[in-house]
Design a protein around this motif. Structure first.
Motif, mmCIF file in Angstrom:
data_model
loop_
_atom_site.group_PDB
_atom_site.id
_atom_site.type_symbol
_atom_site.label_atom_id
_atom_site.label_comp_id
_atom_site.label_asym_id
_atom_site.label_seq_id
_atom_site.Cartn_x
_atom_site.Cartn_y
_atom_site.Cartn_z
ATOM 1 N N ASP A 85 30.306 13.490 -28.440
ATOM 2 C CA ASP A 85 29.139 13.299 -29.325
ATOM 3 C C ASP A 85 28.662 14.805 -29.658
ATOM 4 N N ASP A 86 28.372 15.073 -30.786
ATOM 5 C CA ASP A 86 27.911 16.438 -31.128
ATOM 6 C C ASP A 86 26.391 16.735 -30.998
ATOM 7 N N GLU A 87 25.802 15.708 -30.846
ATOM 8 C CA GLU A 87 24.434 15.546 -30.514
ATOM 9 C C GLU A 87 24.226 15.628 -29.055
ATOM 10 N N GLU A 88 23.641 16.692 -28.688
ATOM 11 C CA GLU A 88 23.230 17.064 -27.140
ATOM 12 C C GLU A 88 22.345 15.936 -26.277
ATOM 13 N N GLU A 89 21.375 15.493 -27.333
ATOM 14 C CA GLU A 89 20.581 14.504 -26.702
ATOM 15 C C GLU A 89 21.273 13.209 -26.463
ATOM 16 N N ILE A 90 22.258 12.905 -27.282
ATOM 17 C CA ILE A 90 23.037 11.692 -27.133
ATOM 18 C C ILE A 90 23.762 11.727 -25.950
ATOM 19 N N LEU A 91 24.146 12.809 -25.640
ATOM 20 C CA LEU A 91 25.193 13.242 -24.345
ATOM 21 C C LEU A 91 24.258 13.065 -23.244
ATOM 22 N N LYS A 92 23.042 13.803 -23.253
ATOM 23 C CA LYS A 92 21.883 13.607 -21.938
ATOM 24 C C LYS A 92 21.625 12.002 -21.801
ATOM 25 N N VAL A 93 21.311 11.228 -22.732
ATOM 26 C CA VAL A 93 20.702 10.042 -22.537
ATOM 27 C C VAL A 93 21.881 9.139 -22.179
ATOM 28 N N GLY A 94 23.088 9.456 -22.590
ATOM 29 C CA GLY A 94 24.429 8.451 -22.297
ATOM 30 C C GLY A 94 24.668 8.712 -20.849
ATOM 31 N N ASN A 95 24.711 10.117 -20.267
ATOM 32 C CA ASN A 95 24.938 10.333 -18.955
ATOM 33 C C ASN A 95 23.961 9.811 -18.141
ATOM 34 N N LYS A 96 22.711 9.940 -18.483
ATOM 35 C CA LYS A 96 21.553 9.571 -17.621
ATOM 36 C C LYS A 96 21.872 7.954 -17.409
ATOM 37 N N ILE A 97 21.827 7.159 -18.508
ATOM 38 C CA ILE A 97 21.933 5.745 -18.326
ATOM 39 C C ILE A 97 23.235 5.185 -17.463
ATOM 40 N N PHE A 98 24.487 5.796 -18.024
ATOM 41 C CA PHE A 98 25.456 5.117 -17.301
ATOM 42 C C PHE A 98 25.675 5.784 -15.799
#
Length: 103
Positions: A8-21
């Motif tokens: 994803d090009d949105e850093e926040e999506i990457l951070k949230v996805g990383n944290k959740i998974f």
């Protein structure tokens, strides 16, 4: 341990996805572009690739097409927040990947 690649090009999506998974025990890698994801996948394949449909450079569909050249059995899931209904319908008809709408 199962591996997930989030693109994803949105850093926040990457951070949230990383944290959740990660909290659920997955090994998560993130890529901010389709080209980076292809490079990462070539070196270390993931069990699931989560792709944003609309990104600068190559979009999610083109990224998945190139990932399938590396591994025809790649499992992928699209996420999007802005795709037009006719675009989503075309993807659903090809059955290339499931689609989840971003809030």
């Amino acid at each position: 341990m199962k591996k997930i690649l989030i693109v994803d090009d949105e850093e926040e999506i990457l951070k949230v996805g990383n944290k959740i998974f990660s909290e659920f025990g997955y090994r998560v890698r993130t890529a901010e572009s389709g080209l980076k994801a292809i490079e990462m996948y070539r070196k270390d394949r993931a069990d699931l690739v989560i792709l944003d449909l609309q990104m600068p450079g190559i979009d999610g569909r083109e990224t998945l097409r190139q990932l399938k050249e590396i591994d025809p059995k790649v499992k992928a899931l699209y996420i999007t927040g802005y795709a037009r209904p006719e675009f989503l319908s075309a993807i659903e008809q090809t059955n290339e990947a499931e689609i989840i709408q971003k809030p």
